[in-house]
Structures are given as C-alpha cells and as structure tokens.
Design a protein around this motif. Sequence first.
Motif, short mmCIF file in Angstrom:
data_model
loop_
_atom_site.label_atom_id
_atom_site.label_comp_id
_atom_site.label_asym_id
_atom_site.label_seq_id
_atom_site.Cartn_x
_atom_site.Cartn_y
_atom_site.Cartn_z
N LEU A 338 0.90 -1.02 0.04
CA LEU A 338 0.01 -0.13 -0.24
C LEU A 338 0.92 1.27 0.03
O LEU A 338 0.37 2.31 -0.53
N ASN A 339 2.03 1.32 0.69
CA ASN A 339 2.93 2.27 0.66
C ASN A 339 3.41 2.44 -0.89
O ASN A 339 3.53 3.57 -1.14
N LYS A 342 1.31 4.53 -3.16
CA LYS A 342 1.03 5.78 -2.70
C LYS A 342 -0.42 5.80 -1.93
O LYS A 342 -1.10 6.75 -1.94
N GLU A 343 -0.52 4.63 -1.21
CA GLU A 343 -1.54 4.38 -0.42
C GLU A 343 -2.96 4.66 -1.00
O GLU A 343 -4.02 5.18 -0.67
N ASP A 344 -3.00 4.11 -2.34
CA ASP A 344 -4.38 4.48 -3.14
C ASP A 344 -5.09 3.16 -2.97
O ASP A 344 -4.59 1.91 -3.62
N PRO A 345 -6.37 3.25 -2.63
CA PRO A 345 -6.91 1.85 -2.17
C PRO A 345 -7.15 1.34 -3.59
O PRO A 345 -7.46 -0.07 -3.59
N TYR A 348 -4.43 -0.59 -4.85
CA TYR A 348 -4.29 -1.77 -4.05
C TYR A 348 -5.12 -2.77 -4.21
O TYR A 348 -4.73 -4.00 -4.19
N GLY A 371 -4.47 -4.51 4.52
CA GLY A 371 -4.09 -2.87 4.22
C GLY A 371 -3.04 -2.54 5.01
O GLY A 371 -2.86 -1.39 5.46
N LEU A 373 0.45 -1.06 6.52
CA LEU A 373 1.56 -0.23 6.21
C LEU A 373 2.90 -0.25 6.71
O LEU A 373 2.99 -1.09 7.75
N TYR A 404 3.83 2.60 11.59
CA TYR A 404 2.73 2.91 10.43
C TYR A 404 1.56 2.17 10.49
O TYR A 404 0.75 2.70 10.11
N SER A 405 1.77 0.92 10.78
CA SER A 405 0.39 0.12 10.92
C SER A 405 -0.43 0.28 12.28
O SER A 405 0.06 -0.52 13.25
N THR A 409 -4.40 4.12 11.52
CA THR A 409 -4.26 3.92 9.74
C THR A 409 -4.70 2.53 9.10
O THR A 409 -4.86 2.67 7.92
#
Length: 517
Positions: A338-339, A342-345, A348, A371, A373, A404-405, A409
Amino acid sequence: MNKTLIASTLATLSILASCQSEPTPEVKNHWPKAGVTYEIFVQSFNDSNGDGIGDFNGVTEKLDYIQELGANAIWFMPIMPSPTYHKYDVTDYKAVHPDYGTMEDFKKLLEEAHKRDIKIVIDMIINHTSTEHPWFQASKSGRDSEFRDYYVWAQKDTIAAFLDKKVITLDSDNIRQWHDPGQGEDFYYGFFWGGMPDLNFDSPKVREEIYEIGRFWLEEVGVDGFRLDAAKHIFPDDRPLDNHAFWKEFRAKMEAIKPDVYLVGEVYDKKEIVAPYLPGLPALFNFDFHYTLIESLNSGDGQLLLQKQKEVLDFYQGITPNFIDATFSSNHDQPRLLNDLKEDPAKYKQASAILLTMPGAPYLYYGEEIGMLGLKPDEHIREPFIWDVKENDKGRATWIEAKYSTDATVTPLEAQRKDPNSYFNHYKALIKLRNSYPALATGSLEILENKFPKSVMAFGRKSADQEAFVVHNVGSESVEVDVPAEFEKELFKLGTIKLESGKLNLEGNSSVVFLKK
C-alpha cells in the motif's frame, strides 16, 4: 445509514448476486504448483501468552482464520534460536527460538495445520550462521580447530586488497565482506554482515551437516518444505556453476528423505541469473513480477507486467518445463504494498486482483489482506498484525511500537470482516475465485493478438477444459475494449464496468474476469 454507504452496499450485493447466479465450482487446493502461501513473521502475528511476542500457540489459534482466508500453506520466517529479532543468524539448527515456544508447541501447530490441509514451509538459512553459533566459536579458536574449515578464513596479507572492498546488498551498499574476529591476523568471510559468517560449502563436512539438518526437520519434525534464504550466495558470485550444482545435490538429498518435499529459493536477480537455479530449486521467487506490478500500476502501463511475465515464463520453460513461479506483491524485505502504491485503495485492490488472476503460485505477506502499512527499516515492515481495536486485541504483539500500522491507519480485521467492501473480503473472494476455476489457478498465460489501449492488461488463461478472459485497466481514464461473445459470462469484477454488444467499458483501476461459455 448515509446514501453513499447504502449505494455502495447495494452495488456490492449486486456483484455478489451476479457471481452466485450459478453454483460455485468446487474449491480445490492447487498447492504447490498454483496454491496460495501465507508468509508469517511469528514475532508479530499473534501473542497467546501476553509477553508481547507472537508465538507458535498464537499461530495455532489463528489457523481457522488462515483457512477462512483461503491460503493453502504457511511460510514461516526464521523460527530457530538467534541473537537478533529477525533470526536470520542461527545459533542452533535443530531447535526453535524459546520466545516462540517449545518444539512440542511447534509440532502441535504442524499437526493442527495438517488437519486443515495447510502445509508448513520454514525458512532455512544455510548460507551463513550467527557468530554465536558453536561451530563458529570453535572455528575462530585457532587454525588447528576441527571446525576451522566450516567457515572461510584468510590471512590478512593475502586479502589486503579486499579488506576495504564494499558490496551492495539488499539493504545496504556499505557492507564489508571480510571481518576481523578480534585477532588481527586471520579474517573470515561474511557477505551480508560481520555477525553472519558464511559457511564453507567446499567442505564435505559442512554439506553433510546441512543435509542432516534438512533430514531432521523433514523426518523428525515433519515440515513440508523449506524456503532457502540467500540461495545465490552459497558460493561467491563468480562461481555460479558451483551454486547450481550444490542445489541439485541438495534437492536430491532432500527428495531421498521426502519425495514430495517443497523447495523455494530466494535468488534476487534478473531472469537470466535466476533460471539456471530451477533444476535444483523447482520453485523460485519472481522478483521481476513484484517490481513490474508496482511499476505498471503507478505508471498506468498495462503492457509492462504482461510482457515481462511472458518473457520470464518462456525463459523458465526453456530451462525446465517443471517449475513453480512463486509470484508475490510484497514481502518482509520490501515496503508494504500500500505504501508502494502511494496509499491508493483502488490501485491496491487491483494489485491483488492482478496477482491472483495471473499464473503462478502466489505468496501473500501477512497483513496485506487488511492493508497494513510499513517502510524501512525492516522492523517497521514487520509490525504487529491488527486483529481488533486495541482495547479488545488480546493477541496483538507489543515487542515494537508500531509506526505505520496503527489503529489510526489500519482498520482491524474484525471490523473488515463485517464490511463487504473491505480489503479482507476482497482478498478472500479473489482467493476463492482462483481456487474454484482451474483456468485461473493452473491455466497457461495466453497473450492476445488484439490491440488494446496502453493502460489495458488483457490476457487469456487456459486449462485443459476451461478458458478465461481477464481485463485490467490500470490507468485512471476509462477505456473500451472488444469482448468476444463467447466470453461474456462474468465471474468477477472490480470497480465500474459496463458491457454492451461486445463492447466493454472499464473506468480507471477496474477489472473483470470472464469465463468462456
């Protein structure tokens, strides 16, 4: 309930209804050739005793979850005793790390996994040991030690030109290869790090030790196979033929013990370097797939991955027809997917749709299905799995503070189970789809003659009695493609698509799978 949520839920129910208008075919286990393997870092997975560290009993508690997800096998990152958190520097090859539990705990885990038809593969790290391994402690004690030739030693004056030489590894570009154990006279070789001295595979005694370790885990413990770490570095890079010969010998020794042993190798390089390892390591990780998948999605170029994968498969076929292409979208050494996207669902979800509709034997890194991170350093790519909201999450590991996770988030698994649009339910549906249709699991990759827009990744999957047509629009703009009339039975769709009179319109990051009537 707001109008947006109502509309989204109705759309999902409509998709599910269209996919279930006919009885779903039997879900089959295609492992090892095309099944799904779930990679677990035990330390971060599930803590059963409240000490902050994940453990074997914690994994046993979650086997029903892994079965629910649809995975056919588990690959465990290192489980043997080691002085580091990652455990890639072993101190005892015939034991398990006490932080994870006892050997009996592990055997119980094996038994329960096998009851569920889940195979178990463990990381086998034989390129190097820890400096704390008894072999190395004895080896460095003197030139006349019986363990001296278990490692590669050289006098300082004979390697003077190499002492300051630095090499590029996966994580660093400033690693020295030769290391001083504190004596100032004889140096030992360690490709990755001074704490990981390389074993000397020119020594027959070392090879016999390794074969005995393999026998122990296959015969006495009962694992189903090994993931072979750093398989390219058994001998130095200028001795590739020796590497290939060793792995052939290793395979023969392991198959004499367990004829159906599963061996998957980590050879981190381009296909021309990777392919010659296939006769010894019948399954190899496809790093080209990982990097090109991300590049395709971020650039909106659907042709990149398709052409790259066809090249790889054809090249492998030229070496041996009996190979297993271990595809993956992320692992413990790479930033979380996902990183990378660019964290675009939307990207992903499409990445997993591509992974699970392409040929190969896919690997799924724990937490990708919810999902998670993570970015380097590696500890933060290996953060604890989030089972539930913090106050209810008794199994969440606490050995590291997640960066991150976190609860802010990542939506916990329990909440995702209830959401038909969640990452978890998306992965679960795709794995079930793959395991239900032989064309998607074991079918060949058919490159179509049609000319498609640049953003379209369109291909056929063909098994003995079944054929599928798969279309992914990895771009952000809508596209239109022609669909032959015999391929209008929809099995799966992602995003917004519309099919009328053989014309298929796909909005950005939309996918569809059709089955031939």
